[in-house]
Design a protein around this motif. Sequence first.
Motif, PDB file in Angstrom:
ATOM      1  N   LYS A 161      32.741   6.790  64.991  1.00 48.24           N
ATOM      2  CA  LYS A 161      32.468   6.694  66.433  1.00 48.24           C
ATOM      3  C   LYS A 161      31.759   5.396  66.803  1.00 48.24           C
ATOM      4  CE  LYS A 161      32.050  11.660  67.243  1.00 48.24           C
ATOM      5  NZ  LYS A 161      31.096  12.742  67.551  1.00 48.24           N
ATOM      6  N   ILE A 162      30.834   4.947  65.964  1.00 48.34           N
ATOM      7  CA  ILE A 162      30.014   3.787  66.340  1.00 48.34           C
ATOM      8  C   ILE A 162      30.577   2.453  65.862  1.00 48.34           C
ATOM      9  CG2 ILE A 162      27.900   5.147  66.437  1.00 48.34           C
ATOM     10  CD1 ILE A 162      27.108   3.809  63.746  1.00 48.34           C
ATOM     11  N   THR A 163      31.523   2.482  64.939  1.00 45.65           N
ATOM     12  CA  THR A 163      32.073   1.239  64.396  1.00 45.65           C
ATOM     13  C   THR A 163      33.188   0.739  65.304  1.00 45.65           C
ATOM     14  OG1 THR A 163      31.603   2.011  62.162  1.00 45.65           O
ATOM     15  CG2 THR A 163      33.112   0.170  62.363  1.00 45.65           C
ATOM     16  N   PRO A 164      33.131  -0.519  65.702  1.00 49.32           N
ATOM     17  CA  PRO A 164      34.217  -1.068  66.533  1.00 49.32           C
ATOM     18  C   PRO A 164      35.566  -0.935  65.827  1.00 49.32           C
ATOM     19  CG  PRO A 164      32.366  -2.585  66.432  1.00 49.32           C
ATOM     20  CD  PRO A 164      32.093  -1.500  65.444  1.00 49.32           C
ATOM     21  N   LYS A 165      36.583  -0.635  66.596  1.00 49.77           N
ATOM     22  CA  LYS A 165      37.906  -0.347  66.048  1.00 49.77           C
ATOM     23  C   LYS A 165      38.433  -1.449  65.130  1.00 49.77           C
ATOM     24  CE  LYS A 165      42.416   1.304  67.458  1.00 49.77           C
ATOM     25  NZ  LYS A 165      43.247   1.708  68.591  1.00 49.77           N
ATOM     26  N   GLU A 166      38.164  -2.708  65.504  1.00 46.88           N
ATOM     27  CA  GLU A 166      38.726  -3.820  64.729  1.00 46.88           C
ATOM     28  C   GLU A 166      38.150  -3.942  63.319  1.00 46.88           C
ATOM     29  OE1 GLU A 166      35.590  -5.152  67.620  1.00 46.88           O
ATOM     30  OE2 GLU A 166      37.513  -4.160  67.853  1.00 46.88           O
ATOM     31  N   ILE A 167      36.976  -3.365  63.056  1.00 50.94           N
ATOM     32  CA  ILE A 167      36.417  -3.429  61.698  1.00 50.94           C
ATOM     33  C   ILE A 167      36.302  -2.049  61.047  1.00 50.94           C
ATOM     34  CG2 ILE A 167      35.180  -5.584  62.057  1.00 50.94           C
ATOM     35  CD1 ILE A 167      32.631  -3.932  62.384  1.00 50.94           C
ATOM     36  N   ARG A 168      36.645  -1.010  61.764  1.00 50.46           N
ATOM     37  CA  ARG A 168      36.518   0.349  61.232  1.00 50.46           C
ATOM     38  C   ARG A 168      37.329   0.550  59.960  1.00 50.46           C
ATOM     39  NH1 ARG A 168      38.454   3.886  65.455  1.00 50.46           N
ATOM     40  NH2 ARG A 168      36.542   3.215  66.458  1.00 50.46           N
ATOM     41  N   ARG A 169      38.565   0.113  59.975  1.00 56.56           N
ATOM     42  CA  ARG A 169      39.434   0.311  58.814  1.00 56.56           C
ATOM     43  C   ARG A 169      38.885  -0.400  57.575  1.00 56.56           C
ATOM     44  NH1 ARG A 169      45.960  -0.487  58.840  1.00 56.56           N
ATOM     45  NH2 ARG A 169      46.260   0.284  56.740  1.00 56.56           N
ATOM     46  N   GLN A 170      38.393  -1.607  57.772  1.00 55.76           N
ATOM     47  CA  GLN A 170      37.814  -2.364  56.656  1.00 55.76           C
ATOM     48  C   GLN A 170      36.611  -1.627  56.077  1.00 55.76           C
ATOM     49  OE1 GLN A 170      36.212  -6.153  57.830  1.00 55.76           O
ATOM     50  NE2 GLN A 170      35.347  -6.567  55.839  1.00 55.76           N
ATOM     51  N   ASN A 171      35.710  -1.185  56.940  1.00 58.54           N
ATOM     52  CA  ASN A 171      34.502  -0.504  56.475  1.00 58.54           C
ATOM     53  C   ASN A 171      34.826   0.802  55.762  1.00 58.54           C
ATOM     54  OD1 ASN A 171      33.136  -2.570  57.681  1.00 58.54           O
ATOM     55  ND2 ASN A 171      31.999  -1.309  59.100  1.00 58.54           N
ATOM     56  N   LEU A 172      35.696   1.603  56.362  1.00 61.08           N
ATOM     57  CA  LEU A 172      36.022   2.889  55.751  1.00 61.08           C
ATOM     58  C   LEU A 172      36.781   2.704  54.443  1.00 61.08           C
ATOM     59  CD1 LEU A 172      36.948   4.976  58.920  1.00 61.08           C
ATOM     60  CD2 LEU A 172      34.748   4.842  57.724  1.00 61.08           C
ATOM     61  N   GLY A 173      37.646   1.707  54.390  1.00 61.04           N
ATOM     62  CA  GLY A 173      38.356   1.409  53.150  1.00 61.04           C
ATOM     63  C   GLY A 173      37.401   0.996  52.034  1.00 61.04           C
ATOM     64  N   ALA A 174      36.408   0.198  52.393  1.00 61.48           N
ATOM     65  CA  ALA A 174      35.416  -0.220  51.399  1.00 61.48           C
ATOM     66  C   ALA A 174      34.596   0.974  50.910  1.00 61.48           C
ATOM     67  CB  ALA A 174      34.503  -1.288  51.982  1.00 61.48           C
ATOM     68  N   LEU A 175      34.260   1.880  51.811  1.00 66.49           N
ATOM     69  CA  LEU A 175      33.527   3.082  51.403  1.00 66.49           C
ATOM     70  C   LEU A 175      34.349   3.946  50.463  1.00 66.49           C
ATOM     71  CD1 LEU A 175      31.854   4.080  54.771  1.00 66.49           C
ATOM     72  CD2 LEU A 175      30.682   3.436  52.674  1.00 66.49           C
ATOM     73  N   ILE A 176      35.606   4.138  50.795  1.00 67.96           N
ATOM     74  CA  ILE A 176      36.481   4.949  49.939  1.00 67.96           C
ATOM     75  C   ILE A 176      36.613   4.299  48.567  1.00 67.96           C
ATOM     76  CG2 ILE A 176      38.861   5.724  49.614  1.00 67.96           C
ATOM     77  CD1 ILE A 176      38.944   6.111  52.700  1.00 67.96           C
ATOM     78  N   THR A 177      36.801   2.989  48.547  1.00 69.90           N
ATOM     79  CA  THR A 177      36.915   2.270  47.272  1.00 69.90           C
ATOM     80  C   THR A 177      35.635   2.398  46.450  1.00 69.90           C
ATOM     81  OG1 THR A 177      38.470   0.717  48.260  1.00 69.90           O
ATOM     82  CG2 THR A 177      37.379   0.006  46.244  1.00 69.90           C
ATOM     83  N   THR A 178      34.484   2.320  47.115  1.00 61.66           N
ATOM     84  CA  THR A 178      33.209   2.476  46.419  1.00 61.66           C
ATOM     85  C   THR A 178      33.096   3.857  45.808  1.00 61.66           C
ATOM     86  OG1 THR A 178      32.142   0.881  47.888  1.00 61.66           O
ATOM     87  CG2 THR A 178      30.699   2.397  46.691  1.00 61.66           C
ATOM     88  N   TRP A 179      33.383   4.884  46.594  1.00 62.74           N
ATOM     89  CA  TRP A 179      33.287   6.252  46.074  1.00 62.74           C
ATOM     90  C   TRP A 179      34.274   6.484  44.933  1.00 62.74           C
ATOM     91  CZ3 TRP A 179      33.262   8.482  51.668  1.00 62.74           C
ATOM     92  CH2 TRP A 179      31.972   8.341  52.191  1.00 62.74           C
ATOM     93  N   TRP A 180      35.481   5.951  45.062  1.00 61.37           N
ATOM     94  CA  TRP A 180      36.491   6.103  44.023  1.00 61.37           C
ATOM     95  C   TRP A 180      36.004   5.462  42.711  1.00 61.37           C
ATOM     96  CZ3 TRP A 180      40.312   8.815  42.396  1.00 61.37           C
ATOM     97  CH2 TRP A 180      41.193   8.328  41.438  1.00 61.37           C
ATOM     98  N   ASN A 181      35.439   4.269  42.799  1.00 61.52           N
ATOM     99  CA  ASN A 181      34.958   3.601  41.589  1.00 61.52           C
ATOM    100  C   ASN A 181      33.757   4.304  40.973  1.00 61.52           C
ATOM    101  OD1 ASN A 181      36.328   0.872  40.751  1.00 61.52           O
ATOM    102  ND2 ASN A 181      36.541   1.097  42.954  1.00 61.52           N
TER     103      ASN A 181
END
Length: 91
Positions: free
Chosen positions: A35-55
Amino acid sequence: MAYQQGYLVSGWLNLTTSPPNSALTIEDWWIDLCKITPKEIRRQNLGALITTWWNVWLERNGRIFNHRYRNEFQVALQIKENIELFVKSRD
């Protein structure tokens, strides 16, 4: 361990994420972050979080099943490399 890696990765990639509030569930935190992350960077941030959790999950499995231990910095570097490889593949 995940928090330390998360701070390293977010610093390297200039991500605008904040650690979850201890009163929130991960799901609530994720929804709030969306909700708080601007749309243009949301995908990047969420992708980085998923990658972090996966690793972190892969490291956990390596320790339990293969008796392979890496320190937090080594895991964070692996996360960074994975994210950079993904970014390059999209160009």
